[in-house]
Scaffold this motif. Structure first.
Motif, PDB file in Angstrom:
ATOM      1  N   THR A 119     -10.628   2.809   8.126  1.00  0.00           N
ATOM      2  CA  THR A 119     -10.382   1.665   7.177  1.00  0.00           C
ATOM      3  C   THR A 119     -11.080   0.348   8.152  1.00  0.00           C
ATOM      4  N   ARG A 167       0.773  -1.159   0.082  1.00  0.00           N
ATOM      5  CA  ARG A 167       0.267  -0.003  -0.016  1.00  0.00           C
ATOM      6  C   ARG A 167       0.847   1.286  -0.009  1.00  0.00           C
ATOM      7  N   THR A 183      -7.650   7.555  10.336  1.00  0.00           N
ATOM      8  CA  THR A 183      -7.037   6.667   9.239  1.00  0.00           C
ATOM      9  C   THR A 183      -7.502   4.940   9.399  1.00  0.00           C
ATOM     10  N   GLY A 241      -3.154   0.697   7.510  1.00  0.00           N
ATOM     11  CA  GLY A 241      -4.466  -0.154   7.045  1.00  0.00           C
ATOM     12  C   GLY A 241      -4.129  -1.677   7.214  1.00  0.00           C
ATOM     13  N   ASN A 254     -13.876  -1.869   5.900  1.00  0.00           N
ATOM     14  CA  ASN A 254     -13.761  -3.053   5.609  1.00  0.00           C
ATOM     15  C   ASN A 254     -15.168  -3.854   6.334  1.00  0.00           C
TER      16      ASN A 254
END
Length: 711
Positions: A159, A29, A155, A124, A163
């Protein structure tokens, strides 16, 4: 066809070898997956890694408020401090610290903040998300007996929520695809064997494709990412089913004409093989055009998709015929419908309309595409993934509360780095003056004091904007006035660069705009060349490319109309044009190729353009309809998700595929070809003309409609 057992054994051995011996694909990522090193945000990231290697990132932001919405009391602030210290003492695996301060209280006194800092580069990653989940559980217990409520955002928290809200997208797509293929093939052929056999064969190809991609990546130093699994699933099952349907419909057609099974299969492969190869070639070159992309993730995706389609082509011309050669007519058991020509009412009606009134159909269908394409001019790119999440998620609600109480950019400040040009120490007074210059920029809410690295040759400023970090306002500010000021006002003898999330989005925006100017034209030229080689002409490929471009614009315009105009969305997923290109333009071209190839075949027999159009559309309509519904239905499942960006993606691709199949391939393209007549194949002369008379079929190819032809 002569040695089907040998072919099947060869495929199975190759599959076992690839699956067992291929190296695993990695997942990354990093920023460089999106942008090359010369972009400023990437250079800023490298300065950070070198000069501030231990810089902590706020993986999660704890937003404290009173349950009644009133101002925080002294007891409330003490409770915030106590809870924060207790959480800090838990020593979560990926959190270095959980800290707050008396100053981290909003001006209206209603909101207090604390941060969970992590030194992990990838916020993440699963371990970080697990830490957020555990922190939420612990905080819930600690707040009992107080008047406070807590929302965790940031953040990592966003995430995690994204998900959980989205679920396992790969699994959802896979199950939806398999179900649609099995059900539709079962309905079309009324045979359980045909319903399941293509799924088994394509799944084998999918497993081989993953092994081949990872092997090629290792041998030729190509980048590949296991996160592209969902795209590979849809592409392989989409094109694989298309090619199998192209072959099966032609095979069944020859069986109905009285040919023996092996002869019918051989005739079907010889007839449709060139069409499948041309369709696959167009898709492959379209995907390979992604290698011209500025973004590394797109350059990596191109070869992976091209390898997958190449393998699907090889399977369609060898593996699938070998399997059906062994089965013969038993493949259709228990149904005997394959022995009878179906009524095909829809195909007959469309064929009749397109052949009798080509000018009217071409004008109406073309005008509809043009009108929808004009709506695409209102496309606005949206980079804020958080805005697409359901509003009831904890991270979304907490972020809204934070932005109301503090500056909107408080959650993710932009970062300015000042680096000495000669390696010497930076001048303190110059850094102070530079801070004032940045603060004076309209849209900047706050600028921190400069933080120096141990060598004192690099300074970092945290710049809080008045806008949400991923909003269009923030991106425009960072890419324009703020970046210009940072460069122009940098202290003498230094280099100043702007980084952070907003800067990354600004650079991605520039990269995507550049890709539109390079990738799309290159793909269009390559597809036109493939079509020219297949059709041995110039005119048909040109109007086919124009039709494909109209389909692209109409798809994007329809999505703009639905989501931006009717649902009042602030913007659409910034990658949507690329996604439409991948699945609507590249794969949807198959249907045009199938139709035009059949139309040319009929005209070569001496039929008039109108009669050739009627026959080609009548026979191609069931194949194109079935293939399009399967692929469109697969993506249509995404519209059931709570995530608005997934809804946009699902609608755009599903509607685009249906538009390409039913409007472009079955209406616009055949009617334009009818109007042009033999001129459509210029300079090739191996076709019937406007005044051609029907000749006897000397190739054994049956008349698909079994109806008298009027000349």
């Amino acid at each position: 066809m002569n040695r089907p057992v040998l072919v099947l054994v060869s495929w199975v051995v190759a599959a076992i070898a690839l699956i067992a011996l291929a190296p695993s694909m990695g997942t990354s990522r990093d920023q460089e997956d999106f942008l090359p090193s010369h972009y400023e945000s990437v250079r800023a990231g490298r300065i950070q890694e070198k000069s501030f290697p231990q810089q902590e990132s706020a993986a999660a932001i704890l937003v404290f408020q009173r349950s009644d919405g009133g101002p925080l009391t002294g007891a409330d602030k003490d409770a915030v401090s106590r809870v924060t210290k207790t959480l800090d003492g838990k020593h979560y695996d990926t959190f270095k610290s959980v800290t707050g301060s008396p100053e981290a209280v909003s001006k209206n006194g209603k909101v207090a903040l604390a941060n969970a800092y992590s030194t992990e580069k990838d916020l993440g990653a699963d371990p970080v998300l697990d830490s957020v989940k555990k922190l939420r559980e612990d905080a819930g217990h600690l707040l009992k007996g107080t008047d406070l409520k807590l929302g965790v955002t940031g953040t990592a928290a966003q995430t995690l929520d994204a998900n959980e809200a989205t679920g396992d997208t790969d699994a959802m797509i896979m199950m939806a695809t398999l179900l649609l293929i099995v059900v539709l093939l079962g309905v079309i052929f009324r045979s359980p064997l045909i319903a399941f056999l293509p799924v088994v064969l394509i799944f084998l190809v999918f497993m081989m494709a993953q092994g081949l991609i990872s092997t090629a990546s290792s041998l030729f130093d190509l980048k590949a990412d296991s996160d592209n699994g969902a795209i590979l699933i849809v592409v392989l099952f989409g094109v694989g089913t298309d090619y199998i349907l192209f072959l099966l419909f032609r095979y069944r057609e020859h069986l109905r004409s009285g040919q023996a099974p092996k002869e019918a299969l051989a005739s079907g492969v010889s007839r449709v093989g060139e069409t499948i190869a041309s369709a696959a070639g167009a898709v492959i070159v379209a995907f390979l055009a992604l290698m011209l992309s500025t973004m590394s993730s797109m350059r990596a995706l191109g070869p992976s998709l091209a390898i997958s389609v190449g393998l699907a082509l090889a399977a369609a011309l060898t593996l699938v015929p070998a399997a059906f050669s062994l089965l013969g007519t038993k493949a259709f058991w228990p149904s005997k419908a394959w022995q009878r020509t179906p009524r095909n009412r829809l195909g007959h009606r469309i064929g009749a309309v397109t052949s009798r009134r080509p000018a009217l159909v071409a004008t109406v269908s073309g005008a509809a595409l043009v009108v929808l394409a004009l709506c695409s001019l209102g496309f606005r790119a949206e980079y804020d993934a958080g805005s697409s999440l359901p509003k009831n998620l904890e991270s979304v609600q907490a972020m809204n509360d934070l932005e109301k109480a503090f500056a909107a950019g408080e959650s993710d400040p932009s970062l300015v780095y000042v680096k000495s040009g000669n390696g010497g120490r930076l001048d303190a007074s110059a850094l102070t003056a530079f801070r004032k210059d940045i603060t004076a920029v309209k849209g900047v809410d706050e600028v921190s004091e400069p933080v120096l690295n141990p060598a004192k040759d690099v300074a970092r400023y945290d710049v809080v904007l008045s806008y949400r970090p991923a909003s269009s306002e923030a991106i425009d500010l960072v890419s324009g006035t703020l970046r210009d000021t940072v460069h122009a006002k940098a202290p003498k003898g230094t280099e100043a660069v702007l980084g952070g999330t907003t800067a990354v989005f600004a650079d991605i925006k520039n990269a995507v705009n550049q890709d539109y100017k390079v990738v799309f034209p290159a793909a269009g030229i390559a597809i036109a060349l493939i079509l020219g080689l297949m059709l041995r002409g110039v005119v048909a490929p040109l109007y086919l490319i124009v039709a494909v471009s109209l389909g692209f614009g109409a798809t994007l315009g329809s999505t703009v109309l639905l989501f931006q105009k009717l649902q009042d969305a602030s913007g659409l997923l910034f990658m949507l044009p690329i996604i439409v290109y991948l699945f609507v333009v590249a794969i949807g071209t198959d249907y045009n190729i199938l139709l035009v190839a059949r139309l040319r075949e009929e005209m070569r027999k001496g039929r008039t353009p109108a009669e050739a159009t009627r026959l080609a559309v009548t026979q191609s309509a069931p194949t194109i309809s079935a293939a399009a519904v399967i692929l469109a239905g697969t993506f249509g499942v995404l519209m059931l998700a709570d995530n608005s960006m997934l809804q946009q993606m699902g609608f755009a691709v599903a509607f685009g595929i249906l538009l390409t199949a039913f409007v472009m391939a079955l209406l616009l393209v055949p009617t334009v070809t009818t109007l042009l007549g033999a001129r459509a194949w210029w300079p090739s002369r191996n076709t019937g003309g406007k005044d051609s008379l029907r000749v006897a079929d000397t190739d054994g190819d049956p008349d698909p409609t079994s109806e008298p032809v009027r000349v």
